[in-house]
Motif scaffolding. Structure first.
Motif, PDB file in Angstrom:
ATOM      1  N   MET A   1       0.844  -1.184   0.000  1.00  0.00           N
ATOM      2  CA  MET A   1       0.000   0.000   0.000  1.00  0.00           C
ATOM      3  C   MET A   1       0.881   1.235   0.000  1.00  0.00           C
ATOM      4  N   THR A   2       0.475   2.238  -0.760  1.00  0.00           N
ATOM      5  CA  THR A   2       1.250   3.475  -0.808  1.00  0.00           C
ATOM      6  C   THR A   2       1.119   4.226   0.505  1.00  0.00           C
ATOM      7  N   GLY A   3       2.053   5.135   0.748  1.00  0.00           N
ATOM      8  CA  GLY A   3       2.034   5.911   1.970  1.00  0.00           C
ATOM      9  C   GLY A   3       0.876   6.886   1.999  1.00  0.00           C
ATOM     10  N   PRO A   4       0.669   7.528   3.149  1.00  0.00           N
ATOM     11  CA  PRO A   4      -0.447   8.452   3.278  1.00  0.00           C
ATOM     12  C   PRO A   4      -0.236   9.735   2.491  1.00  0.00           C
ATOM     13  N   THR A   5      -1.333  10.379   2.160  1.00  0.00           N
ATOM     14  CA  THR A   5      -1.293  11.743   1.652  1.00  0.00           C
ATOM     15  C   THR A   5      -1.170  12.681   2.845  1.00  0.00           C
ATOM     16  N   THR A   6      -0.260  13.637   2.769  1.00  0.00           N
ATOM     17  CA  THR A   6      -0.050  14.542   3.893  1.00  0.00           C
ATOM     18  C   THR A   6      -0.492  15.955   3.527  1.00  0.00           C
ATOM     19  N   GLY A   7      -0.814  16.723   4.529  1.00  0.00           N
ATOM     20  CA  GLY A   7      -1.210  18.104   4.315  1.00  0.00           C
ATOM     21  C   GLY A   7      -0.978  18.915   5.563  1.00  0.00           C
ATOM     22  N   SER A   8      -1.214  20.212   5.473  1.00  0.00           N
ATOM     23  CA  SER A   8      -1.105  21.091   6.628  1.00  0.00           C
ATOM     24  C   SER A   8      -2.347  21.960   6.703  1.00  0.00           C
ATOM     25  N   LEU A   9      -2.744  22.293   7.908  1.00  0.00           N
ATOM     26  CA  LEU A   9      -3.963  23.069   8.143  1.00  0.00           C
ATOM     27  C   LEU A   9      -3.659  24.169   9.141  1.00  0.00           C
ATOM     28  N   ARG A  10      -3.915  25.398   8.748  1.00  0.00           N
ATOM     29  CA  ARG A  10      -3.761  26.523   9.656  1.00  0.00           C
ATOM     30  C   ARG A  10      -4.953  26.573  10.611  1.00  0.00           C
ATOM     31  N   VAL A  11      -4.655  26.616  11.916  1.00  0.00           N
ATOM     32  CA  VAL A  11      -5.677  26.777  12.939  1.00  0.00           C
ATOM     33  C   VAL A  11      -5.233  27.921  13.844  1.00  0.00           C
ATOM     34  N   ASN A  12      -6.031  28.224  14.816  1.00  0.00           N
ATOM     35  CA  ASN A  12      -5.711  29.334  15.706  1.00  0.00           C
ATOM     36  C   ASN A  12      -4.404  29.077  16.458  1.00  0.00           C
ATOM     37  N   GLY A  13      -3.354  29.808  16.112  1.00  0.00           N
ATOM     38  CA  GLY A  13      -2.100  29.725  16.840  1.00  0.00           C
ATOM     39  C   GLY A  13      -1.193  28.581  16.462  1.00  0.00           C
ATOM     40  N   ALA A  14      -1.516  27.833  15.415  1.00  0.00           N
ATOM     41  CA  ALA A  14      -0.700  26.675  15.070  1.00  0.00           C
ATOM     42  C   ALA A  14      -0.922  26.267  13.616  1.00  0.00           C
ATOM     43  N   THR A  15      -0.028  25.419  13.118  1.00  0.00           N
ATOM     44  CA  THR A  15      -0.179  24.766  11.823  1.00  0.00           C
ATOM     45  C   THR A  15      -0.118  23.268  12.066  1.00  0.00           C
ATOM     46  N   LEU A  16      -1.186  22.569  11.716  1.00  0.00           N
ATOM     47  CA  LEU A  16      -1.287  21.133  11.975  1.00  0.00           C
ATOM     48  C   LEU A  16      -0.825  20.320  10.777  1.00  0.00           C
ATOM     49  N   HIS A  17      -0.005  19.300  11.042  1.00  0.00           N
ATOM     50  CA  HIS A  17       0.359  18.303  10.032  1.00  0.00           C
ATOM     51  C   HIS A  17      -0.635  17.149  10.148  1.00  0.00           C
ATOM     52  N   TYR A  18      -1.256  16.762   9.011  1.00  0.00           N
ATOM     53  CA  TYR A  18      -2.191  15.645   9.044  1.00  0.00           C
ATOM     54  C   TYR A  18      -1.883  14.658   7.927  1.00  0.00           C
ATOM     55  N   GLU A  19      -2.389  13.435   8.080  1.00  0.00           N
ATOM     56  CA  GLU A  19      -2.167  12.351   7.128  1.00  0.00           C
ATOM     57  C   GLU A  19      -3.494  11.680   6.813  1.00  0.00           C
ATOM     58  N   VAL A  20      -3.692  11.302   5.554  1.00  0.00           N
ATOM     59  CA  VAL A  20      -4.941  10.683   5.113  1.00  0.00           C
ATOM     60  C   VAL A  20      -4.630   9.433   4.313  1.00  0.00           C
ATOM     61  N   ARG A  21      -5.372   8.354   4.603  1.00  0.00           N
ATOM     62  CA  ARG A  21      -5.259   7.086   3.885  1.00  0.00           C
ATOM     63  C   ARG A  21      -6.655   6.597   3.522  1.00  0.00           C
ATOM     64  N   GLY A  22      -6.781   5.869   2.427  1.00  0.00           N
ATOM     65  CA  GLY A  22      -8.009   5.180   2.083  1.00  0.00           C
ATOM     66  C   GLY A  22      -9.080   6.071   1.488  1.00  0.00           C
ATOM     67  N   ARG A  23     -10.262   5.471   1.333  1.00  0.00           N
ATOM     68  CA  ARG A  23     -11.415   6.167   0.746  1.00  0.00           C
ATOM     69  C   ARG A  23     -12.663   5.761   1.512  1.00  0.00           C
ATOM     70  N   GLY A  24     -13.683   6.632   1.444  1.00  0.00           N
ATOM     71  CA  GLY A  24     -14.943   6.324   2.095  1.00  0.00           C
ATOM     72  C   GLY A  24     -15.203   7.231   3.283  1.00  0.00           C
ATOM     73  N   PRO A  25     -16.148   6.834   4.172  1.00  0.00           N
ATOM     74  CA  PRO A  25     -16.474   7.652   5.341  1.00  0.00           C
ATOM     75  C   PRO A  25     -15.236   7.890   6.214  1.00  0.00           C
ATOM     76  N   LEU A  26     -15.195   9.029   6.875  1.00  0.00           N
ATOM     77  CA  LEU A  26     -14.003   9.416   7.617  1.00  0.00           C
ATOM     78  C   LEU A  26     -13.943   8.768   8.994  1.00  0.00           C
ATOM     79  N   LEU A  27     -12.754   8.285   9.332  1.00  0.00           N
ATOM     80  CA  LEU A  27     -12.404   7.872  10.692  1.00  0.00           C
ATOM     81  C   LEU A  27     -11.217   8.716  11.117  1.00  0.00           C
ATOM     82  N   LEU A  28     -11.409   9.544  12.136  1.00  0.00           N
ATOM     83  CA  LEU A  28     -10.343  10.409  12.640  1.00  0.00           C
ATOM     84  C   LEU A  28      -9.715   9.769  13.871  1.00  0.00           C
ATOM     85  N   LEU A  29      -8.398   9.604  13.829  1.00  0.00           N
ATOM     86  CA  LEU A  29      -7.635   9.026  14.936  1.00  0.00           C
ATOM     87  C   LEU A  29      -6.862  10.147  15.630  1.00  0.00           C
TER      88      LEU A  29
END
Length: 282
Positions: A1-29
């Motif tokens: 399986m290929t590695g996750p897709t990564t991204g960054s999200l600006r929030v109040n006072g920080a920049t979050l690094h996140y990773e996404v795998r798979g397709r379908g309904p979301l499960l947030l860990l």
């Protein structure tokens, strides 16, 4: 399986690094402790066979940077970070959520404040010690950990913390120092080594506000049909286990038991991931 897709999200006072795998309904860990998104490396790919799996480094951990490194940390802001990720990745429907340890505290607050965004939450050993009848003893533990850190350094603080967690919250370390940690598989050991840089921040900036957080039990009772409180088979009676057990009793719900102890996600990834998959599929 290929590695996750990564991204960054600006929030109040920080920049979050996140990773996404798979397709379908979301499960947030939502990770706890000092490990960040890497804590889910052993289970994320398997879970992604059925859904879109997203995880992230909480603000101040690893690749999620703070605008102000000295900013005070609050459970409500960490929960809002999770909400912002849900808004980004699942804007049109509620998501399933799993949180572990301090991440479970943030997840419980997320459910309390944004119940319309959470279809079901599994909260694994949130150390919500303020619900316990001996909460004052655990405030003393947190204070002792901070004193040890500032007087003797990180390892001394971790010795006190580990002893208190294992023995149910006693403020004094066990004779002979901290209890021996379980032997980890090589990949997990490498991840653990990478968390070392996050430990001072976790011990001094996350532990005090998170372990002093008081959940809204009446609110959770009204939402109990979508809250699963969970603990480790091997951590019964330990400090992080007890709040989940007490809350499950007060809410009149059945507690779910995962393999291993507080770090069962790391020590028993296959069995842990399979039970998590079944729980969200039920």
């Amino acid at each position: 399986m290929t590695g996750p897709t990564t991204g960054s999200l600006r929030v109040n006072g920080a920049t979050l690094h996140y990773e996404v795998r798979g397709r379908g309904p979301l499960l947030l860990l939502i990770p706890g402790g000092a490990g960040g998104a890497a804590a889910f490396d052993g289970v994320a790919d398997g879970l992604a066979a059925d859904c879109t799996v997203a995880t992230y480094d909480p603000r101040g951990i690893s690749r999620s940077t703070l605008d102000d490194p000295d900013a005070e940390q609050r459970v409500a802001e960490h929960a809002d970070d999770a909400y912002r990720i849900l808004e980004l990745l699942s804007p049109d429907e509620p998501a399933r959520v799993f949180g572990s340890s301090s991440g479970a505290i943030a997840a419980v607050h997320l459910l309390s404040t944004h119940p319309d965004r959470v279809a079901r939450l599994v909260a694994h050993e949130p150390p919500l010690v303020e619900v316990l009848p001996d909460a004052a003893d655990h405030r003393a533990l947190v204070a002792r950990v901070q004193e040890a850190f500032h007087a003797e350094g990180l390892m001394a603080a971790m010795t006190v913390f580990a002893a208190g967690l294992t023995r149910g919250g006693s403020a004094a370390p066990a004779e002979g120092g901290a209890p021996q940690a379980p032997r980890l598989p090589p990949q997990a050991a490498a991840r653990a080594e990478r968390t070392m840089a996050n430990l001072p921040y976790f011990v001094t900036r996350i532990v005090p506000p998170f372990m002093s957080h008081t959940p809204d039990v009446d609110r959770l009772r009204a939402l109990s049909d979508r809250l699963v409180l969970a603990g480790g088979q091997d951590s019964r009676g330990e400090l992080a286990y007890r709040p989940a057990a007490l809350l499950a009793e007060r809410l009149g719900t059945e507690m779910l038991h995962f393999p291993g102890g507080h770090t069962g996600l790391t020590t028993h990834p296959e069995e842990f991931g399979e039970l998590l998959r079944k729980t969200f599929s039920a």
